[in-house]
Design a protein around this motif. Structure first.
Motif, PDB file in Angstrom:
ATOM      1  N   ARG A 279     -10.752  -3.010   1.596  1.00  0.00           N
ATOM      2  CA  ARG A 279      -9.645  -3.156   0.654  1.00  0.00           C
ATOM      3  C   ARG A 279      -9.826  -2.172  -0.491  1.00  0.00           C
ATOM      4  N   TRP A 280      -8.702  -1.767  -1.081  1.00  0.00           N
ATOM      5  CA  TRP A 280      -8.777  -0.936  -2.295  1.00  0.00           C
ATOM      6  C   TRP A 280      -8.048  -1.706  -3.379  1.00  0.00           C
ATOM      7  N   GLU A 281      -8.817  -2.178  -4.367  1.00  0.00           N
ATOM      8  CA  GLU A 281      -8.222  -3.067  -5.362  1.00  0.00           C
ATOM      9  C   GLU A 281      -8.371  -2.505  -6.761  1.00  0.00           C
TER      10      GLU A 281
ATOM     11  N   LEU B 181      -4.806   5.244 -10.882  1.00  0.00           N
ATOM     12  CA  LEU B 181      -3.891   6.104 -10.133  1.00  0.00           C
ATOM     13  C   LEU B 181      -4.008   5.754  -8.652  1.00  0.00           C
ATOM     14  N   THR B 182      -2.913   5.312  -8.076  1.00  0.00           N
ATOM     15  CA  THR B 182      -2.882   5.019  -6.641  1.00  0.00           C
ATOM     16  C   THR B 182      -1.619   5.663  -6.101  1.00  0.00           C
ATOM     17  N   PHE B 183      -1.796   6.649  -5.259  1.00  0.00           N
ATOM     18  CA  PHE B 183      -0.612   7.340  -4.752  1.00  0.00           C
ATOM     19  C   PHE B 183      -0.858   7.909  -3.361  1.00  0.00           C
ATOM     20  N   SER B 184       0.254   8.229  -2.698  1.00  0.00           N
ATOM     21  CA  SER B 184       0.188   8.865  -1.376  1.00  0.00           C
ATOM     22  C   SER B 184       1.079  10.088  -1.400  1.00  0.00           C
ATOM     23  N   LEU B 185       0.582  11.123  -0.796  1.00  0.00           N
ATOM     24  CA  LEU B 185       1.276  12.407  -0.778  1.00  0.00           C
ATOM     25  C   LEU B 185       1.579  12.762   0.675  1.00  0.00           C
TER      26      LEU B 185
ATOM     27  N   SER C 191       0.876  -1.175   0.000  1.00  0.00           N
ATOM     28  CA  SER C 191       0.000   0.000   0.000  1.00  0.00           C
ATOM     29  C   SER C 191       0.912   1.224   0.000  1.00  0.00           C
ATOM     30  N   THR C 192       0.612   2.186  -0.841  1.00  0.00           N
ATOM     31  CA  THR C 192       1.483   3.380  -0.884  1.00  0.00           C
ATOM     32  C   THR C 192       1.432   4.133   0.444  1.00  0.00           C
ATOM     33  N   ASN C 193       0.276   4.122   1.121  1.00  0.00           N
ATOM     34  CA  ASN C 193       0.205   4.766   2.446  1.00  0.00           C
ATOM     35  C   ASN C 193       1.143   4.058   3.426  1.00  0.00           C
ATOM     36  N   ASP C 194       1.088   2.724   3.424  1.00  0.00           N
ATOM     37  CA  ASP C 194       1.926   1.966   4.367  1.00  0.00           C
ATOM     38  C   ASP C 194       3.398   2.165   4.045  1.00  0.00           C
TER      39      ASP C 194
ATOM     40  N   GLU D 172       0.882  -1.092  -8.861  1.00  0.00           N
ATOM     41  CA  GLU D 172       0.028  -2.135  -8.269  1.00  0.00           C
ATOM     42  C   GLU D 172       0.174  -2.142  -6.758  1.00  0.00           C
ATOM     43  N   GLN D 173      -0.938  -2.239  -6.067  1.00  0.00           N
ATOM     44  CA  GLN D 173      -0.923  -2.428  -4.603  1.00  0.00           C
ATOM     45  C   GLN D 173      -1.534  -3.799  -4.332  1.00  0.00           C
ATOM     46  N   HIS D 174      -0.847  -4.616  -3.537  1.00  0.00           N
ATOM     47  CA  HIS D 174      -1.458  -5.924  -3.265  1.00  0.00           C
ATOM     48  C   HIS D 174      -2.198  -5.932  -1.931  1.00  0.00           C
ATOM     49  N   MET D 175      -2.100  -4.825  -1.171  1.00  0.00           N
ATOM     50  CA  MET D 175      -2.907  -4.714   0.053  1.00  0.00           C
ATOM     51  C   MET D 175      -3.387  -3.279   0.206  1.00  0.00           C
ATOM     52  N   GLY D 176      -3.876  -2.719  -0.898  1.00  0.00           N
ATOM     53  CA  GLY D 176      -4.363  -1.341  -0.879  1.00  0.00           C
ATOM     54  C   GLY D 176      -5.497  -1.214   0.134  1.00  0.00           C
ATOM     55  N   ARG D 177      -5.486  -0.139   0.872  1.00  0.00           N
ATOM     56  CA  ARG D 177      -6.463   0.020   1.951  1.00  0.00           C
ATOM     57  C   ARG D 177      -7.437   1.151   1.684  1.00  0.00           C
ATOM     58  N   GLY D 178      -8.695   0.917   2.040  1.00  0.00           N
ATOM     59  CA  GLY D 178      -9.706   1.969   2.015  1.00  0.00           C
ATOM     60  C   GLY D 178     -10.077   2.319   3.442  1.00  0.00           C
ATOM     61  N   GLN D 179     -11.109   3.120   3.599  1.00  0.00           N
ATOM     62  CA  GLN D 179     -11.582   3.475   4.932  1.00  0.00           C
ATOM     63  C   GLN D 179     -12.188   2.248   5.622  1.00  0.00           C
ATOM     64  N   VAL D 180     -12.342   2.361   6.920  1.00  0.00           N
ATOM     65  CA  VAL D 180     -12.956   1.336   7.787  1.00  0.00           C
ATOM     66  C   VAL D 180     -12.533  -0.097   7.441  1.00  0.00           C
TER      67      VAL D 180
ATOM     68  N   ILE E  53      -1.565  11.374   2.683  1.00  0.00           N
ATOM     69  CA  ILE E  53      -2.820  11.527   1.931  1.00  0.00           C
ATOM     70  C   ILE E  53      -2.854  10.454   0.845  1.00  0.00           C
ATOM     71  N   GLY E  54      -3.634   9.418   1.056  1.00  0.00           N
ATOM     72  CA  GLY E  54      -3.728   8.345   0.061  1.00  0.00           C
ATOM     73  C   GLY E  54      -4.898   8.604  -0.875  1.00  0.00           C
ATOM     74  N   ILE E  55      -4.616   8.520  -2.163  1.00  0.00           N
ATOM     75  CA  ILE E  55      -5.669   8.806  -3.151  1.00  0.00           C
ATOM     76  C   ILE E  55      -5.697   7.677  -4.184  1.00  0.00           C
ATOM     77  N   GLY E  56      -6.880   7.171  -4.425  1.00  0.00           N
ATOM     78  CA  GLY E  56      -7.064   6.168  -5.470  1.00  0.00           C
ATOM     79  C   GLY E  56      -8.121   6.670  -6.441  1.00  0.00           C
ATOM     80  N   ILE E  57      -7.775   6.706  -7.734  1.00  0.00           N
ATOM     81  CA  ILE E  57      -8.758   7.119  -8.752  1.00  0.00           C
ATOM     82  C   ILE E  57      -8.782   6.026  -9.821  1.00  0.00           C
TER      83      ILE E  57
ATOM     84  N   GLY F  68     -13.443   7.214  -7.073  1.00  0.00           N
ATOM     85  CA  GLY F  68     -12.204   7.312  -6.300  1.00  0.00           C
ATOM     86  C   GLY F  68     -12.468   7.432  -4.817  1.00  0.00           C
ATOM     87  N   GLY F  69     -11.377   7.378  -4.071  1.00  0.00           N
ATOM     88  CA  GLY F  69     -11.489   7.491  -2.619  1.00  0.00           C
ATOM     89  C   GLY F  69     -10.228   8.099  -2.035  1.00  0.00           C
ATOM     90  N   ILE F  70     -10.381   8.593  -0.828  1.00  0.00           N
ATOM     91  CA  ILE F  70      -9.283   9.286  -0.144  1.00  0.00           C
ATOM     92  C   ILE F  70      -9.103   8.635   1.228  1.00  0.00           C
ATOM     93  N   LEU F  71      -7.863   8.361   1.582  1.00  0.00           N
ATOM     94  CA  LEU F  71      -7.568   7.823   2.912  1.00  0.00           C
ATOM     95  C   LEU F  71      -6.470   8.688   3.530  1.00  0.00           C
TER      96      LEU F  71
HETATM   97  C1  BTN Z   1     -11.738   4.681   0.368  1.00  0.00           C
HETATM   98  O1  BTN Z   1     -12.471   4.942  -0.567  1.00  0.00           O
HETATM   99  O2  BTN Z   1     -12.139   3.994   1.318  1.00  0.00           O
HETATM  100  C2  BTN Z   1     -10.343   5.221   0.370  1.00  0.00           C
HETATM  101  C3  BTN Z   1      -9.502   4.572  -0.705  1.00  0.00           C
HETATM  102  C4  BTN Z   1      -8.073   5.060  -0.710  1.00  0.00           C
HETATM  103  C5  BTN Z   1      -7.204   4.262  -1.657  1.00  0.00           C
HETATM  104  C6  BTN Z   1      -5.828   4.839  -1.792  1.00  0.00           C
HETATM  105  S1  BTN Z   1      -4.920   4.100  -3.115  1.00  0.00           S
HETATM  106  C7  BTN Z   1      -3.465   4.880  -2.580  1.00  0.00           C
HETATM  107  C8  BTN Z   1      -3.473   4.837  -1.070  1.00  0.00           C
HETATM  108  N1  BTN Z   1      -2.879   3.618  -0.581  1.00  0.00           N
HETATM  109  C9  BTN Z   1      -3.773   2.845   0.048  1.00  0.00           C
HETATM  110  O3  BTN Z   1      -3.533   1.733   0.543  1.00  0.00           O
HETATM  111  N2  BTN Z   1      -4.960   3.441   0.059  1.00  0.00           N
HETATM  112  C10 BTN Z   1      -4.921   4.737  -0.576  1.00  0.00           C
END
Ligand code: BTN
Length: 264
Positions: free
Chosen positions: A69-71, A78-82, A33-36, A58-66, A151-155, A133-136
């Motif tokens: 998973r973010w797959e 676009l999957t990135f963290s700022l 996960s780019t956040n991790d 590619e993220q193999h354990m991308g995370r969303g809120q609560v 700031i994790g962003i997935g679009i 998309g989503g923001i974490l």
């Molecule tokens: C959500 O909608 O619940 C938030 C999704 C956030 C996904 C992004 S992808 C880049 C960054 N790395 C992660 O593991 N999650 C965020």
């Protein structure tokens, strides 16, 4: 282990010459996960300047809120963290950061997708009823203020098959053309930088107005799930703590994240 993928890492510097966001861009082929990744590097005292961007094909354990998973298909989205350091922001005002990031993303996406782009409180980006998309946002706090913010962003950009996420959609599905991921990254980082700068000024009030105006479901009758009961109400806005204000038959109430869920 995430660090194996360091081998595949290539570092590009000064990618976005006139913006501090994205000046240091680390582009990874595959990561958990780019956040991790960003948080782990920071915990090892990596000398990352504010504005560092970690993006991954590619993220193999991308995370969303609560705990969601973010797959997505590798290389298509676009999957990135700022990294930001809003140390001027009291922790109790952290929702302002959410507003700044959401409005920045909304401005970019609505510039080519139109007004159908909506911000679903607190962290989703929708078009019509589908999730684009989503923001974490993950903050660390020092004293009373925020110290660092990841700031994790997935679009969803060029993926067209969402068999396992039926409510998701992509820019390509909406526009019927591919979007270059790094172009979108550049536009998002520039826009985030502008609204982030405003966060320090009184002009930020206008950002909150923008956020509320573009909220999904604003002023419409919607069904909300609160614990085990369902209630019909209309979103009126968000309060200064980022709580969602909903008007029900018998008056308005405000809710923190996880206290209420809008069904859609
Ligand atoms: C959500 O909608 O619940 C938030 C999704 C956030 C996904 C992004 S992808 C880049 C960054 N790395 C992660 O593991 N999650 C965020």
């Amino acid at each position: 282990m995430v660090f194996i993928y360091h081998l595949m890492e290539h570092l590009q510097s000064n990618t976005f010459s006139s913006f501090f966001n994205g000046q240091k861009l680390i582009s990874l082929k595959r990561v958990s996960s780019t956040n991790d990744y960003l948080k782990q590097e920071l915990s090892k005292s990596a000398p990352f300047p504010e504005g560092t961007v970690i993006m991954a094909e590619e993220q193999h354990m991308g995370r969303g809120q609560v705990g969601n998973r973010w797959e997505g298909e590798p290389g298509k989205n676009l999957t990135f963290s700022l990294l930001l350091r809003p140390d001027f922001l009291p922790a109790h005002d952290q929702f302002k950061l959410n507003i700044a990031i959401s409005t920045a993303i909304h401005r970019v996406l609505s510039s080519f997708l139109g007004e159908a782009v909506k911000l679903k409180w607190p962290n989703d980006i929708l078009v019509a009823d589908c999730k684009l998309g989503g923001i974490l946002i993950e903050n660390s706090v020092q004293g009373t203020n925020i110290r660092e913010s990841v700031i994790g962003i997935g679009i969803n950009v060029n993926q067209t098959d969402f068999e396992f996420a039926p409510r998701a959609c992509s820019i390509k599905q909406l526009l019927h053309r591919e979007y270059i991921l790094t172009d979108l990254l550049y536009e998002l980082c520039s826009s985030i930088e502008q609204s982030y700068r405003q966060l320090k000024t009184p002009r930020f009030l206008a950002e909150k107005e923008y956020y509320i105006t573009h909220l999904y479901g604003l002023g419409e009758n919607k069904v909300f799930r609160q614990q085990n009961s369902e209630r019909i109400g209309k979103i009126e806005g968000v309060d200064s703590q980022g709580r969602l204000i909903i008007r029900f038959e018998n008056g308005s109430e405000s809710f923190a994240f996880k206290e209420i869920e809008m069904l859609y």
